[in-house]
Design a protein around this motif. Sequence first.
Motif, PDB file in Angstrom:
ATOM      1  N   ALA A 112     -15.521  -3.094 -26.235  1.00  0.00           N
ATOM      2  CA  ALA A 112     -14.037  -2.208 -26.644  1.00  0.00           C
ATOM      3  C   ALA A 112     -14.124  -1.440 -27.707  1.00  0.00           C
ATOM      4  N   GLN A 113     -13.041  -0.395 -27.561  1.00  0.00           N
ATOM      5  CA  GLN A 113     -12.971   0.247 -28.898  1.00  0.00           C
ATOM      6  C   GLN A 113     -12.045  -0.567 -29.765  1.00  0.00           C
ATOM      7  N   GLY A 114     -11.058  -1.249 -29.208  1.00  0.00           N
ATOM      8  CA  GLY A 114     -10.196  -2.471 -29.707  1.00  0.00           C
ATOM      9  C   GLY A 114     -10.584  -3.543 -29.320  1.00  0.00           C
ATOM     10  N   VAL A 115      -9.626  -4.097 -28.235  1.00  0.00           N
ATOM     11  CA  VAL A 115      -9.967  -5.298 -27.502  1.00  0.00           C
ATOM     12  C   VAL A 115      -9.542  -5.224 -26.350  1.00  0.00           C
ATOM     13  N   TYR A 116     -10.126  -5.919 -25.287  1.00  0.00           N
ATOM     14  CA  TYR A 116      -9.709  -5.990 -23.850  1.00  0.00           C
ATOM     15  C   TYR A 116      -8.848  -6.887 -23.376  1.00  0.00           C
ATOM     16  N   VAL A 117      -7.831  -6.354 -22.533  1.00  0.00           N
ATOM     17  CA  VAL A 117      -6.826  -7.083 -21.903  1.00  0.00           C
ATOM     18  C   VAL A 117      -7.170  -7.150 -20.587  1.00  0.00           C
ATOM     19  N   LEU A 118      -7.377  -8.481 -19.868  1.00  0.00           N
ATOM     20  CA  LEU A 118      -7.901  -8.474 -18.530  1.00  0.00           C
ATOM     21  C   LEU A 118      -6.521  -9.127 -17.555  1.00  0.00           C
ATOM     22  N   VAL A 119      -5.963  -8.343 -16.913  1.00  0.00           N
ATOM     23  CA  VAL A 119      -4.867  -8.684 -15.925  1.00  0.00           C
ATOM     24  C   VAL A 119      -5.393  -9.064 -14.379  1.00  0.00           C
ATOM     25  N   HIS A 120      -5.254 -10.207 -14.080  1.00  0.00           N
ATOM     26  CA  HIS A 120      -5.892 -10.836 -12.663  1.00  0.00           C
ATOM     27  C   HIS A 120      -4.538 -10.423 -11.783  1.00  0.00           C
ATOM     28  N   VAL A 121      -4.755  -9.736 -10.737  1.00  0.00           N
ATOM     29  CA  VAL A 121      -3.689  -9.490 -10.079  1.00  0.00           C
ATOM     30  C   VAL A 121      -4.273  -9.478  -8.406  1.00  0.00           C
ATOM     31  N   THR A 122      -3.066 -10.003  -7.631  1.00  0.00           N
ATOM     32  CA  THR A 122      -3.206 -10.070  -6.253  1.00  0.00           C
ATOM     33  C   THR A 122      -2.464  -9.009  -5.482  1.00  0.00           C
ATOM     34  N   VAL A 123      -3.136  -8.058  -4.813  1.00  0.00           N
ATOM     35  CA  VAL A 123      -2.301  -6.943  -4.125  1.00  0.00           C
ATOM     36  C   VAL A 123      -2.094  -7.134  -2.737  1.00  0.00           C
ATOM     37  N   THR A 124      -1.301  -7.097  -2.022  1.00  0.00           N
ATOM     38  CA  THR A 124      -0.764  -7.339  -0.805  1.00  0.00           C
ATOM     39  C   THR A 124      -0.290  -6.127  -0.055  1.00  0.00           C
ATOM     40  N   ASN A 125      -0.805  -5.705   0.998  1.00  0.00           N
ATOM     41  CA  ASN A 125      -0.044  -4.249   1.630  1.00  0.00           C
ATOM     42  C   ASN A 125       0.911  -4.819   2.524  1.00  0.00           C
ATOM     43  N   ILE A 126       2.437  -4.401   2.326  1.00  0.00           N
ATOM     44  CA  ILE A 126       3.479  -5.042   2.792  1.00  0.00           C
ATOM     45  C   ILE A 126       3.834  -3.901   4.152  1.00  0.00           C
ATOM     46  N   SER A 127       3.145  -2.961   4.245  1.00  0.00           N
ATOM     47  CA  SER A 127       3.649  -1.931   5.271  1.00  0.00           C
ATOM     48  C   SER A 127       2.958  -2.090   6.627  1.00  0.00           C
ATOM     49  N   ASP A 128       3.151  -1.257   7.513  1.00  0.00           N
ATOM     50  CA  ASP A 128       2.483  -1.427   8.773  1.00  0.00           C
ATOM     51  C   ASP A 128       1.378  -0.257   8.938  1.00  0.00           C
ATOM     52  N   GLN A 129       0.858  -0.067   7.945  1.00  0.00           N
ATOM     53  CA  GLN A 129      -0.527   0.773   7.978  1.00  0.00           C
ATOM     54  C   GLN A 129      -1.371   0.692   6.756  1.00  0.00           C
ATOM     55  N   ALA A 130      -2.575   1.097   6.871  1.00  0.00           N
ATOM     56  CA  ALA A 130      -3.391   0.834   5.819  1.00  0.00           C
ATOM     57  C   ALA A 130      -3.062   1.887   4.616  1.00  0.00           C
ATOM     58  N   GLN A 131      -3.557   1.364   3.525  1.00  0.00           N
ATOM     59  CA  GLN A 131      -3.064   1.937   1.999  1.00  0.00           C
ATOM     60  C   GLN A 131      -4.054   1.937   1.239  1.00  0.00           C
ATOM     61  N   TYR A 132      -4.500   3.112   0.542  1.00  0.00           N
ATOM     62  CA  TYR A 132      -5.379   2.912  -0.720  1.00  0.00           C
ATOM     63  C   TYR A 132      -4.763   2.356  -1.848  1.00  0.00           C
ATOM     64  N   TYR A 133      -5.539   1.495  -2.325  1.00  0.00           N
ATOM     65  CA  TYR A 133      -5.140   0.902  -3.911  1.00  0.00           C
ATOM     66  C   TYR A 133      -5.937   1.671  -4.930  1.00  0.00           C
ATOM     67  N   PHE A 134      -5.258   2.063  -6.100  1.00  0.00           N
ATOM     68  CA  PHE A 134      -6.199   2.535  -7.106  1.00  0.00           C
ATOM     69  C   PHE A 134      -5.527   1.920  -8.560  1.00  0.00           C
ATOM     70  N   GLY A 135      -6.806   1.364  -9.140  1.00  0.00           N
ATOM     71  CA  GLY A 135      -6.349   0.596 -10.267  1.00  0.00           C
ATOM     72  C   GLY A 135      -5.992   1.571 -11.509  1.00  0.00           C
ATOM     73  N   GLN A 136      -6.308   2.800 -11.410  1.00  0.00           N
ATOM     74  CA  GLN A 136      -5.906   3.674 -12.383  1.00  0.00           C
ATOM     75  C   GLN A 136      -4.442   3.813 -12.290  1.00  0.00           C
ATOM     76  N   ASN A 137      -3.737   3.721 -11.203  1.00  0.00           N
ATOM     77  CA  ASN A 137      -2.080   3.955 -11.436  1.00  0.00           C
ATOM     78  C   ASN A 137      -1.411   2.987 -12.041  1.00  0.00           C
ATOM     79  N   GLN A 138      -2.153   1.858 -12.705  1.00  0.00           N
ATOM     80  CA  GLN A 138      -1.274   0.731 -13.349  1.00  0.00           C
ATOM     81  C   GLN A 138      -1.383   1.070 -14.925  1.00  0.00           C
ATOM     82  N   THR A 139      -0.282   0.528 -15.308  1.00  0.00           N
ATOM     83  CA  THR A 139       0.009   0.775 -16.951  1.00  0.00           C
ATOM     84  C   THR A 139       0.330  -0.592 -17.774  1.00  0.00           C
ATOM     85  N   LEU A 140      -0.178  -0.526 -18.748  1.00  0.00           N
ATOM     86  CA  LEU A 140       0.071  -1.925 -19.625  1.00  0.00           C
ATOM     87  C   LEU A 140       1.099  -1.399 -20.530  1.00  0.00           C
ATOM     88  N   ILE A 141       2.063  -2.213 -21.100  1.00  0.00           N
ATOM     89  CA  ILE A 141       2.927  -1.710 -21.966  1.00  0.00           C
ATOM     90  C   ILE A 141       2.932  -2.978 -22.971  1.00  0.00           C
TER      91      ILE A 141
END
Length: 199
Positions: A104-133
């Motif tokens: 890491a340039q600084g330090v890493y923060v690892l966030v473990h997540v469970t992702v569930t598709n709650i819709s009625d059709q397939a959906q793509y998930y992208f980790g790049q869309n998530q933001t840490l604050i």
Amino acid sequence: MNYPTQPYPSQPPKKKRVWPWFVIPAIILLCGFGGCATILANSDKAAESFQEGAEAGFRGAASEGSDIAPAGSAVRDGKFEFQVTKVEQGEAAVSWNSLVDREAQGVYVLVHVTVTNISDQAQYYFGQNQTLIDEQGREFTNDSIAESYVKDPGAGVGEINPGLKFDTVLVFDVPADAVPTAIEFHDSAFSGGVQVALQ
């Protein structure tokens, strides 16, 4: 018959009314005072309106801050439900196969997540869309390359069928003094997003 012509006596010129020299300045002064009074009155109203607007904005900001879900909550955005299951902080490097590390340039923060598709059709998930604050309000994007070091390459992007879920890890490279307080999840780059506390 000829009449003797006599000039008519000239009438004395009419006297012009002379205004006292102080009348005009006095009128200007009074008008100016009235204008100033009107301006001051309007200024007071504007100040009151500004103050009310500022207070309303502050209340709005406070209410927005209260929209952060408690740590451990399952939150939904669009077609996905997200639930943080674990957070690791202060990692200097990450490794998937124990042979190759990514530092890491600084330090890493690892966030473990469970992702569930709650819709009625397939959906793509992208980790790049998530933001840490962090507690300073700074926002950090997901380090997708570092993410590939902690699991199978490409596992950060995937299509999830309706009703199914999978576990993933988000990796953020942050300064050593950063204190992560929340994460903002998105089902796509254009969704509104939802925040959940990390502490």
